[in-house]
Structures are given as C-alpha cells and as structure tokens.
Scaffold this active site. Structure first.
Site, PDB file in Angstrom:
ATOM      1  N   ASN A   9       0.556  11.013  -6.077  1.00  0.00           N
ATOM      2  CA  ASN A   9       0.335  10.079  -7.170  1.00  0.00           C
ATOM      3  C   ASN A   9      -1.012   9.414  -6.969  1.00  0.00           C
ATOM      4  O   ASN A   9      -1.136   8.624  -6.065  1.00  0.00           O
ATOM      5  CB  ASN A   9       1.620   8.849  -7.218  1.00  0.00           C
ATOM      6  CG  ASN A   9       1.192   7.943  -8.311  1.00  0.00           C
ATOM      7  OD1 ASN A   9       0.567   8.052  -8.983  1.00  0.00           O
ATOM      8  ND2 ASN A   9       2.150   6.580  -8.123  1.00  0.00           N
ATOM      9  N   TRP A  10      -1.938   9.938  -7.730  1.00  0.00           N
ATOM     10  CA  TRP A  10      -3.300   9.472  -7.473  1.00  0.00           C
ATOM     11  C   TRP A  10      -3.493   8.065  -8.292  1.00  0.00           C
ATOM     12  O   TRP A  10      -4.650   7.597  -8.125  1.00  0.00           O
ATOM     13  CB  TRP A  10      -4.346  10.480  -8.187  1.00  0.00           C
ATOM     14  CG  TRP A  10      -4.017  11.657  -7.483  1.00  0.00           C
ATOM     15  CD1 TRP A  10      -3.598  12.104  -6.388  1.00  0.00           C
ATOM     16  CD2 TRP A  10      -5.125  12.847  -7.956  1.00  0.00           C
ATOM     17  NE1 TRP A  10      -3.909  13.573  -5.930  1.00  0.00           N
ATOM     18  CE2 TRP A  10      -4.838  13.934  -6.845  1.00  0.00           C
ATOM     19  CE3 TRP A  10      -6.032  13.052  -8.954  1.00  0.00           C
ATOM     20  CZ2 TRP A  10      -5.521  15.233  -7.072  1.00  0.00           C
ATOM     21  CZ3 TRP A  10      -6.760  14.649  -8.864  1.00  0.00           C
ATOM     22  CH2 TRP A  10      -6.438  15.384  -7.971  1.00  0.00           C
ATOM     23  N   LYS A  11      -2.644   7.659  -8.987  1.00  0.00           N
ATOM     24  CA  LYS A  11      -2.743   6.526  -9.662  1.00  0.00           C
ATOM     25  C   LYS A  11      -4.170   6.276 -10.467  1.00  0.00           C
ATOM     26  O   LYS A  11      -4.276   7.099 -11.139  1.00  0.00           O
ATOM     27  CB  LYS A  11      -2.506   5.198  -8.594  1.00  0.00           C
ATOM     28  CG  LYS A  11      -1.290   5.549  -7.512  1.00  0.00           C
ATOM     29  CD  LYS A  11      -1.157   4.033  -6.831  1.00  0.00           C
ATOM     30  CE  LYS A  11       0.041   4.564  -5.805  1.00  0.00           C
ATOM     31  NZ  LYS A  11       0.404   3.478  -5.162  1.00  0.00           N
ATOM     32  N   HIS A  95       7.608   3.765 -11.870  1.00  0.00           N
ATOM     33  CA  HIS A  95       7.024   3.444 -10.656  1.00  0.00           C
ATOM     34  C   HIS A  95       6.977   1.979 -10.506  1.00  0.00           C
ATOM     35  O   HIS A  95       6.870   1.307 -11.426  1.00  0.00           O
ATOM     36  CB  HIS A  95       5.604   3.900 -10.612  1.00  0.00           C
ATOM     37  CG  HIS A  95       4.998   3.821  -9.279  1.00  0.00           C
ATOM     38  ND1 HIS A  95       4.539   2.668  -8.926  1.00  0.00           N
ATOM     39  CD2 HIS A  95       4.842   4.743  -8.209  1.00  0.00           C
ATOM     40  CE1 HIS A  95       3.777   2.770  -7.708  1.00  0.00           C
ATOM     41  NE2 HIS A  95       4.155   4.120  -7.238  1.00  0.00           N
ATOM     42  N   GLU A  97       4.966  -0.194  -9.547  1.00  0.00           N
ATOM     43  CA  GLU A  97       3.675  -0.774 -10.017  1.00  0.00           C
ATOM     44  C   GLU A  97       3.768  -0.998 -11.675  1.00  0.00           C
ATOM     45  O   GLU A  97       3.297  -1.771 -12.243  1.00  0.00           O
ATOM     46  CB  GLU A  97       2.259   0.142  -9.834  1.00  0.00           C
ATOM     47  CG  GLU A  97       2.006  -0.244  -8.479  1.00  0.00           C
ATOM     48  CD  GLU A  97       1.252   1.075  -7.540  1.00  0.00           C
ATOM     49  OE1 GLU A  97       0.674   1.913  -8.379  1.00  0.00           O
ATOM     50  OE2 GLU A  97       1.443   0.904  -6.473  1.00  0.00           O
ATOM     51  N   GLU A 167      11.506   4.288  -3.231  1.00  0.00           N
ATOM     52  CA  GLU A 167      10.205   3.779  -2.784  1.00  0.00           C
ATOM     53  C   GLU A 167      10.198   2.411  -2.413  1.00  0.00           C
ATOM     54  O   GLU A 167      10.148   1.463  -3.441  1.00  0.00           O
ATOM     55  CB  GLU A 167       9.234   4.075  -3.763  1.00  0.00           C
ATOM     56  CG  GLU A 167       8.965   5.519  -4.080  1.00  0.00           C
ATOM     57  CD  GLU A 167       7.458   5.645  -4.360  1.00  0.00           C
ATOM     58  OE1 GLU A 167       6.694   6.402  -3.954  1.00  0.00           O
ATOM     59  OE2 GLU A 167       6.828   4.948  -5.703  1.00  0.00           O
ATOM     60  N   GLY A 173       1.661   1.276  -0.153  1.00  0.00           N
ATOM     61  CA  GLY A 173       0.334   0.801   0.011  1.00  0.00           C
ATOM     62  C   GLY A 173       0.173  -0.066   1.007  1.00  0.00           C
ATOM     63  O   GLY A 173      -1.008  -0.822   1.059  1.00  0.00           O
ATOM     64  N   SER A 213       3.850   4.588   1.941  1.00  0.00           N
ATOM     65  CA  SER A 213       2.943   4.838   3.027  1.00  0.00           C
ATOM     66  C   SER A 213       3.436   6.050   3.992  1.00  0.00           C
ATOM     67  O   SER A 213       3.282   5.919   5.231  1.00  0.00           O
ATOM     68  CB  SER A 213       2.961   3.641   3.887  1.00  0.00           C
ATOM     69  OG  SER A 213       2.450   2.437   3.216  1.00  0.00           O
ATOM     70  N   GLY A 234       1.079   8.213  -2.207  1.00  0.00           N
ATOM     71  CA  GLY A 234       0.002   7.601  -3.161  1.00  0.00           C
ATOM     72  C   GLY A 234      -1.045   7.778  -2.307  1.00  0.00           C
ATOM     73  O   GLY A 234      -1.927   8.720  -2.366  1.00  0.00           O
ATOM     74  N   GLY A 235      -1.709   6.804  -1.415  1.00  0.00           N
ATOM     75  CA  GLY A 235      -2.900   6.509  -0.526  1.00  0.00           C
ATOM     76  C   GLY A 235      -3.168   7.899  -0.103  1.00  0.00           C
ATOM     77  O   GLY A 235      -4.216   8.569  -0.192  1.00  0.00           O
TER      78      GLY A 235
HETATM   79  C1  PEP Z   1       3.346   5.387  -4.504  1.00  0.00           C
HETATM   80  O1  PEP Z   1       2.469   4.656  -4.951  1.00  0.00           O
HETATM   81  O2  PEP Z   1       4.272   6.006  -4.969  1.00  0.00           O
HETATM   82  C2  PEP Z   1       3.223   5.268  -2.894  1.00  0.00           C
HETATM   83  C3  PEP Z   1       4.247   5.718  -2.291  1.00  0.00           C
HETATM   84  O3  PEP Z   1       1.932   4.869  -2.342  1.00  0.00           O
HETATM   85  P1  PEP Z   1       1.608   4.992  -0.667  1.00  0.00           P
HETATM   86  O4  PEP Z   1       1.929   6.255  -0.400  1.00  0.00           O
HETATM   87  O5  PEP Z   1       0.012   4.387  -0.897  1.00  0.00           O
HETATM   88  O6  PEP Z   1       2.240   3.734  -0.107  1.00  0.00           O
END
Ligand code: PEP
Length: 257
Positions: A9-11, A95, A97, A167, A173, A213, A234-235
């Site tokens: 997920n590049w957001k 999600h 966010e 999640e 994040g 994470s 994500g990251g």
């Molecule tokens: C996400 O936003 O779905 C996610 C899991 O982010 P991160 O891996 O950065 O925690």
C-alpha cells in the site's frame, strides 16, 4: 490451501515517474514468487502507467479506495469500473487511515465491498483496533463489529473472494508490530467469526493478511502463523529491497508449509 498474498500500500506516495522507477527496481527482484500473490497499490494517478509497466509480470495491481456507486455526481471519487479498466484486480477498503481521516464507517465499507464484488474486483477489507481499544480489552468486540459490518449481505458464494487485512491501528506506521502470537490470536478469531456466519469450509478459504510495521526481519515469523496468509505492507513497500525481501520471506514460509 490458501495462497498467501503480499500487497504493498503506497498510500499518498510516488508520482508517476517515482512509481515507474520503483516498479523497474522491483520487477527483477520479484521473478521467483511462485506460491505467493504479489500486489502493488499505487496512488490512483499512477495506476494506468503501473498497469502498462506490469504487463506480463507476476504482480497484480490494486486501488487504495473507491466509491460504492458506479458513476455519478461524486466529485473527486473513482468508481470500481474505473479501477478495473485501469488494470486493477484488487481494492483496499476500510483502511484505518480512511476510517480515521475520511469518516469511513462500517456501513460505507460494506457498500464498497458489495460494489467491488459485483464488478469483479477482489476486496482487501481492513479491520483492527486502536491502542486504546486494545488496552481496554475490547479488541474482539471492535474486530467483530468491523468484520460483521463489512460482510453484511455478502453471499456465501462470494466469501472466499474477500481478503481480510487485520491491521492493529497501533502498529501501522509506528514501528510497533503485533507479536506473532498476538496477531495469530486475532486472525483465528476472525476466522471463527466467518465460520459462524458461513461455515468452516468457507471460513477456511478466506485469506487473512496481517498489516502493521511488517519488515523483512519480522515477516517470516508472522507469516508462518497458521491463520496469517501474507501481509498488507505500508512503509516497507516504498523501497524495492525491503518489499522484495518480505515477499521472499513469504515464499520461503509457503514452500516450507
Ligand atoms: C498500512 O498502512 O496498511 C500499513 C500496514 O502500514 P505500515 O506497514 O507502514 O505499518
């Protein structure tokens, strides 16, 4: 047997040029991924270019959100058909966010999920508790409500097409990751919930990803848990090396299983 799935997920990151550069770096690293589904979810603006760049590659494409209506006066929104015809097979829904910053509710997630199934996209529906909820011992209540809300009206025949991403919001994040045991406990709970509604066989066919994470160092241990079927990243999906290493860890776990 469930095929594990790792989705990036590049957001709101990467221009078209940046997306193409990341894909060019990733593709040589994602050659031997048999046994694992790999998906990239760039921002809307990069989808068409990404679709062209991924032609013939063993990598799927997904959107990060969509509207539940198929067309109409919804300024700023994109529809399931727009995503499908841009090359998407997958769609991230609900999600945390989107829930936190854009007023996404279980009801809107459900409408989107039903619309995605209708058009033939594979929904990745996100659920998870906040830190306050975990500390208040209401994780199961929160996850139950989100799962039941998302699946309202989903026909038994469609259940296995839905992917759930657990999640925990406190792990997204933040660098904090659920331990494999903490994650497995909630994944097993989600599968039990699906089993109550749709029966054991249908529940056993649903893929449940972990997100929060995930890094190359913890991916193998998390994805080796019996109810964890890969991850939503994500990251670490914004750099080719770490994302490919997470995919590799998943390939290794699935081959050992
Ligand atoms: C996400 O936003 O779905 C996610 C899991 O982010 P991160 O891996 O950065 O925690």
């Amino acid at each position: 047997m469930r095929t594990p799935i790792v989705a990036g997920n590049w957001k709101m990151n990467k221009t078209v040029e940046g997306s193409l550069q990341l894909i060019a770096e990733l593709l040589p690293l994602l050659q031997d991924t048999a046994g694992v589904e790999v998906v990239l979810c760039p921002p809307f603006t990069s989808l068409w270019a990404a679709h062209q760049a991924l032609r013939g590659a063993p990598v799927g494409l997904g959107g990060q959100d969509m509207h539940w209506e198929f067309s109409g006066a919804y300024t700023g929104e994109v529809s399931a058909e727009m995503l499908l015809t841009c090359g998407c097979r997958y769609i991230i829904l609900g999600h945390s966010e989107r829930r936190a910053y854009f007023s996404e509710t279980d009801e809107t997630v459900n409408r989107k999920l039903l619309a995605s199934l209708k058009i033939g996209l594979i929904p990745i529906v996100c659920v998870g508790e906040t830190l306050q909820e975990r500390q208040g011992n209401v994780t199961q209540q929160v996850v139950r409500q989100q799962v039941r809300g998302a699946f309202t009206g989903v026909e038994p025949a469609d259940v296995s097409r839905v992917i759930v991403a657990y999640e925990p919001v406190w792990a997204i994040g933040t660098g904090l990751t659920a331990t494999p045991a903490q994650a497995q406990e909630v994944h097993a709970f989600i599968r039990a919930l699906l089993s109550e509604s749709y029966g054991t066989a249908a529940a056993a066919s649903v893929r449940i990803q972990y997100g929060g994470s995930v890094k190359p160092e913890n991916a193998g241990e998390l994805f080796a848990q019996p109810d964890i079927d890969g991850g939503l990243i994500g990251g670490a999906s914004l750099q080719a090396g770490p994302f490919a290493a997470i995919v590799k860890a998943t390939v290794n776990v699935s081959r050992e299983a």
